[in-house]
Design an enzyme around this catalytic site. Structure first.
Site, short mmCIF file in Angstrom:
data_model
loop_
_atom_site.label_atom_id
_atom_site.label_comp_id
_atom_site.label_asym_id
_atom_site.label_seq_id
_atom_site.Cartn_x
_atom_site.Cartn_y
_atom_site.Cartn_z
CE LYS A 13 -2.46 -0.71 3.76
NZ LYS A 13 -2.10 -1.89 4.27
NE ARG A 88 -4.91 -1.37 9.72
CZ ARG A 88 -3.91 -0.65 9.38
NH1 ARG A 88 -4.04 0.45 9.22
NH2 ARG A 88 -2.73 -1.44 9.18
NE ARG A 127 6.69 -2.30 5.93
CZ ARG A 127 5.40 -2.38 5.89
NH1 ARG A 127 4.58 -1.83 4.77
NH2 ARG A 127 4.76 -2.90 6.84
NE ARG A 160 5.22 -0.06 10.14
CZ ARG A 160 4.14 -0.36 9.58
NH1 ARG A 160 3.76 0.32 8.17
NH2 ARG A 160 3.03 -1.10 9.91
NE ARG A 171 1.12 -4.76 10.89
CZ ARG A 171 2.37 -4.50 10.49
NH1 ARG A 171 3.34 -4.87 10.54
NH2 ARG A 171 2.20 -3.85 9.27
P1 AMP Z 1 -0.11 0.87 9.18
O1 AMP Z 1 1.11 1.69 8.72
O2 AMP Z 1 -1.15 1.11 8.03
O3 AMP Z 1 0.23 -0.65 8.68
O4 AMP Z 1 -0.58 0.87 10.52
C1 AMP Z 1 0.40 0.36 11.47
C2 AMP Z 1 -0.42 0.14 12.63
O5 AMP Z 1 -1.12 1.37 13.30
C3 AMP Z 1 -1.47 -0.84 12.71
O6 AMP Z 1 -1.27 -2.08 12.67
C4 AMP Z 1 -2.60 -0.52 13.83
O7 AMP Z 1 -2.21 -0.94 15.14
C5 AMP Z 1 -2.53 1.03 13.71
N1 AMP Z 1 -3.53 1.81 12.44
C6 AMP Z 1 -3.32 2.18 11.68
N2 AMP Z 1 -4.35 2.67 11.12
C7 AMP Z 1 -5.29 2.31 11.89
C8 AMP Z 1 -6.52 2.37 11.72
N3 AMP Z 1 -7.39 2.99 10.70
N4 AMP Z 1 -7.48 1.79 12.67
C9 AMP Z 1 -6.91 1.23 13.95
N5 AMP Z 1 -5.43 1.29 13.99
C10 AMP Z 1 -4.79 1.67 13.02
#
Ligand code: AMP
Length: 214
Positions: A13, A88, A127, A160, A171
């Site tokens: 993404k 999400r 990554r 990360r 996840r």
């Molecule tokens: P990402 O960078 O999009 O993979 O997000 C990393 C982490 O941030 C996720 O595993 C969640 O813990 C949190 N997170 C990001 N976006 C959301 C969302 N829309 N709703 C809930 N948690 C989120």
């Protein structure tokens, strides 16, 4: 252009998002990035979010929705936006519909990146991200020219905290349970564009742009 990028962790993404926002000149709104910035700055929001992120769990809806609502009111969203990592949950999707309808706006498309589990894990744990410009690399599939250094800006690359095998597996599980129902939700609205996220990133980008112009 008002877009959402859907897909499991490690689906690419972030990589597609960078190319899409450049092409359409729209802001890239990543809720994950917003949380990571808050963690770096040591804010209260960052502290709360980190508890969930480190376990591979979703941050509670009430913390996420208001952030996105505020962000969408900002001037740079006038021409559109790309939401990456939001919504999400179905609840977040419904809240987004409400926010947009209050603003008199609707979504153009929801791009859904589909990728199998083995590839996801390999992609996520390899990554590396630039701490200065956010560019995404991969130690095997898309390495930087000099190890640990960003090709774009010379910034240092980092991994990360939540890109470990255990957290990525969690996840992915959370994604299937809580996020996947959104595919059906947007499919019923006729908005879904399904693409194969395991394809070469440049070919995939071309495919997305072509479909968005139709
Ligand atoms: P990402 O960078 O999009 O993979 O997000 C990393 C982490 O941030 C996720 O595993 C969640 O813990 C949190 N997170 C990001 N976006 C959301 C969302 N829309 N709703 C809930 N948690 C989120």
């Amino acid at each position: 252009m008002r877009l959402i990028l859907l897909g499991p962790p490690g689906a690419g993404k972030g990589t597609q998002a960078s190319a899409i926002v450049e092409k359409y000149n729209i802001p890239h709104i990543s809720t994950g990035d917003i949380f990571r910035e808050n963690i770096k700055k040591g804010t209260e929001l960052g502290e709360k979010a980190k508890e969930y992120m480190d376990k591979g769990l979703l941050v509670p809806d009430e913390l996420v929705i208001s952030i996105v609502e505020d962000r969408l009111q900002q001037e740079d969203c006038k021409n559109g936006f790309l939401l990456d990592g939001f919504p999400r949950t179905l609840n977040q999707g419904e809240a987004l519909d409400e926010v947009l309808s209050k603003m008199g706006l609707n979504l153009n498309r929801v791009v859904n990146l589909d990728v199998g589990k083995e590839i996801l894990i390999e992609r996520a744990i390899g990554r590396r991200i630039c701490k200065d410009c956010g560019e995404v690399f991969h130690i095997k599939f898309n390495p930087s020219k000099k190890e640990g250094v960003c090709d774009n800006c010379g910034g240092k690359l980092y991994q990360r905290d939540d890109d470990t095998v255990e957290t990525v597996e969690k996840r992915i599980e959370v994604y299937h349970k809580q996020t996947e129902p959104l595919i059906d939700y947007y499919n019923k609205k006729g908005l879904i564009l399904n693409v194969d996220g395991s394809k070469d990133k440049n070919l995939l980008f071309e495919e997305i742009v072509k479909a968005l112009s139709e």
